[in-house]
Write a protein that holds these residues in place. Structure first.
Motif, mmCIF file in Angstrom:
data_model
loop_
_atom_site.group_PDB
_atom_site.id
_atom_site.type_symbol
_atom_site.label_atom_id
_atom_site.label_comp_id
_atom_site.label_asym_id
_atom_site.label_seq_id
_atom_site.Cartn_x
_atom_site.Cartn_y
_atom_site.Cartn_z
ATOM 1 N N ALA A 155 70.085 -8.253 63.787
ATOM 2 C CA ALA A 155 68.622 -8.242 63.747
ATOM 3 C C ALA A 155 68.084 -8.603 65.122
ATOM 4 N N GLY A 156 67.065 -7.888 65.540
ATOM 5 C CA GLY A 156 66.469 -8.160 66.833
ATOM 6 C C GLY A 156 65.189 -7.373 67.016
ATOM 7 N N SER A 157 64.670 -7.423 68.224
ATOM 8 C CA SER A 157 63.433 -6.698 68.514
ATOM 9 C C SER A 157 63.523 -6.132 69.923
ATOM 10 N N GLY A 158 62.599 -5.263 70.242
ATOM 11 C CA GLY A 158 62.571 -4.667 71.564
ATOM 12 C C GLY A 158 61.148 -4.425 72.027
ATOM 13 N N THR A 159 60.983 -4.406 73.334
ATOM 14 C CA THR A 159 59.681 -4.075 73.912
ATOM 15 C C THR A 159 59.905 -3.057 75.024
ATOM 16 N N SER A 160 58.924 -2.191 75.197
ATOM 17 C CA SER A 160 58.999 -1.214 76.281
ATOM 18 C C SER A 160 57.615 -1.052 76.884
ATOM 19 N N GLY A 161 57.599 -0.708 78.144
ATOM 20 C CA GLY A 161 56.328 -0.492 78.820
ATOM 21 C C GLY A 161 56.563 0.238 80.117
ATOM 22 N N GLY A 162 55.502 0.792 80.655
ATOM 23 C CA GLY A 162 55.608 1.489 81.930
ATOM 24 C C GLY A 162 54.509 2.516 82.075
ATOM 25 N N PHE A 163 54.665 3.360 83.083
ATOM 26 C CA PHE A 163 53.720 4.450 83.261
ATOM 27 C C PHE A 163 54.429 5.615 83.938
ATOM 28 N N GLU A 164 53.829 6.790 83.802
ATOM 29 C CA GLU A 164 54.359 7.999 84.422
ATOM 30 C C GLU A 164 53.245 8.695 85.181
ATOM 31 N N PHE A 165 53.573 9.168 86.352
ATOM 32 C CA PHE A 165 52.635 9.880 87.213
ATOM 33 C C PHE A 165 53.198 11.279 87.430
ATOM 34 N N MET A 166 52.332 12.316 87.299
ATOM 35 C CA MET A 166 52.795 13.694 87.454
ATOM 36 C C MET A 166 51.755 14.522 88.195
ATOM 37 N N VAL A 167 52.227 15.317 89.149
ATOM 38 C CA VAL A 167 51.407 16.301 89.839
ATOM 39 C C VAL A 167 52.093 17.639 89.614
ATOM 40 N N GLN A 168 51.313 18.639 89.179
ATOM 41 C CA GLN A 168 51.901 19.930 88.829
ATOM 42 C C GLN A 168 51.087 21.082 89.404
ATOM 43 N N LYS A 169 51.782 22.127 89.831
ATOM 44 C CA LYS A 169 51.160 23.371 90.291
ATOM 45 C C LYS A 169 51.697 24.494 89.415
ATOM 46 N N LYS A 170 50.794 25.191 88.677
ATOM 47 C CA LYS A 170 51.199 26.197 87.703
ATOM 48 C C LYS A 170 50.832 27.631 88.092
ATOM 49 N N PHE A 171 50.296 27.854 89.267
ATOM 50 C CA PHE A 171 49.818 29.197 89.614
ATOM 51 C C PHE A 171 50.438 29.656 90.925
ATOM 52 N N GLY A 172 50.435 30.976 91.138
ATOM 53 C CA GLY A 172 50.957 31.534 92.386
ATOM 54 C C GLY A 172 52.456 31.738 92.334
ATOM 55 N N GLY A 173 53.008 32.175 93.461
ATOM 56 C CA GLY A 173 54.438 32.452 93.542
ATOM 57 C C GLY A 173 55.291 31.201 93.656
ATOM 58 N N ASP A 174 54.694 30.088 94.076
ATOM 59 C CA ASP A 174 55.418 28.834 94.216
ATOM 60 C C ASP A 174 54.840 27.827 93.226
ATOM 61 N N THR A 175 55.623 27.447 92.224
ATOM 62 C CA THR A 175 55.170 26.501 91.202
ATOM 63 C C THR A 175 56.132 25.322 91.143
ATOM 64 N N GLY A 176 55.678 24.241 90.536
ATOM 65 C CA GLY A 176 56.555 23.096 90.367
ATOM 66 C C GLY A 176 55.794 21.838 90.053
ATOM 67 N N ASP A 235 60.841 22.685 91.892
ATOM 68 C CA ASP A 235 60.126 23.753 92.594
ATOM 69 C C ASP A 235 60.738 25.089 92.213
ATOM 70 N N SER A 236 59.874 26.075 91.989
ATOM 71 C CA SER A 236 60.314 27.432 91.672
ATOM 72 C C SER A 236 59.501 28.397 92.518
ATOM 73 N N PHE A 237 60.216 29.303 93.177
ATOM 74 C CA PHE A 237 59.565 30.274 94.058
ATOM 75 C C PHE A 237 59.952 31.678 93.624
ATOM 76 N N ARG A 238 58.948 32.516 93.373
ATOM 77 C CA ARG A 238 59.194 33.887 92.951
ATOM 78 C C ARG A 238 58.907 34.810 94.132
ATOM 79 N N PHE A 239 59.877 35.729 94.412
ATOM 80 C CA PHE A 239 59.750 36.693 95.493
ATOM 81 C C PHE A 239 60.226 38.043 94.956
ATOM 82 N N GLY A 240 59.259 38.895 94.594
ATOM 83 C CA GLY A 240 59.609 40.190 93.992
ATOM 84 C C GLY A 240 60.323 39.986 92.668
ATOM 85 N N LYS A 241 61.523 40.571 92.550
ATOM 86 C CA LYS A 241 62.307 40.431 91.315
ATOM 87 C C LYS A 241 63.219 39.211 91.349
ATOM 88 N N TRP A 242 63.111 38.398 92.387
ATOM 89 C CA TRP A 242 63.939 37.207 92.531
ATOM 90 C C TRP A 242 63.150 35.937 92.203
#
Length: 189
Positions: free
Chosen positions: A22-43, A78-85
């Motif tokens: 028998a026991g207990s637990g605690t958790s805490g923290g934070f997450e920071f995210m920056v995202q780019k979803k458009f164009g040929g270079d995303t990530g 990071d993901s980069f699209r160049f033509g069919k690649w």
């Protein structure tokens, strides 16, 4: 006081068997995210700061880090699209996970002359494995197979710079010496 027996004692055994504590637990923290979803270079880039602690009086007199606690985690994708690649890369860094390390051993000698080495452990999850990091890379090419079908062919490299990330440690007593061995995750794959 020892652990409370959940199941009856084993035959011919004076010690209780316990599968659960028998026991207990605690958790805490934070997450920071920056995202780019458009164009040929995303990530994206993420950073997580967290803490997970357990309190199990039968295992440790005070709180201790949970086995899956990772104080810092940082990812770049990071993901980069160049033509069919399409080319992508992921870099991951995380602080090491907590472990309970032995601090020594005791030799027990039996009546028949044989000996057994019993490990003595330090504080519950009082040590940490080394930090974990790796770089994964991939390249994919898209193909058209007629007017209605498509296919992709790709190659991926896991842990591109062959960093030796420690998964766990094993300990043995050989010739009255405590031997520590690292068991690693996959290298370059």
């Amino acid at each position: 006081p020892g652990p409370t027996a959940i199941y009856p004692r084993a035959p011919n055994c004076a010690l209780p068997i316990s599968l659960f504590y028998a026991g207990s637990g605690t958790s805490g923290g934070f997450e920071f995210m920056v995202q780019k979803k458009f164009g040929g270079d995303t990530g994206w880039i993420t950073y997580t700061l967290g803490r997970v602690e357990y309190g199990f009086p039968d295992l440790s007199p005070g709180p201790f880090p949970a086995s899956h606690d990772s104080t810092h985690e940082f990812k770049i994708v990071d993901s980069f699209r160049f033509g069919k690649w399409a080319f992508s890369g992921t870099w991951v860094y995380a602080t090491g996970k907590p472990i309970t390390e032995p601090i020594g051993f005791e030799e027990i000698e039996f009546f028949n002359g044989r000996t057994l080495s019993i490990l003595e452990f330090g504080d519950k999850n009082g040590f940490r494995l080394p930090s974990y990091h790796r770089l994964d890379l991939s390249a994919t090419r898209d193909f058209s197979l007629g007017e209605t079908s498509k296919a992709s062919l790709g190659v991926s490299v896991f842990n591109a710079y062959q960093h030796q990330n420690v998964w766990r440690k094993e300990f043995d007593v050989i010739e009255n010496e405590l031997i520590e061995t690292d068991v690693n995750y996959l290298g370059l794959t």
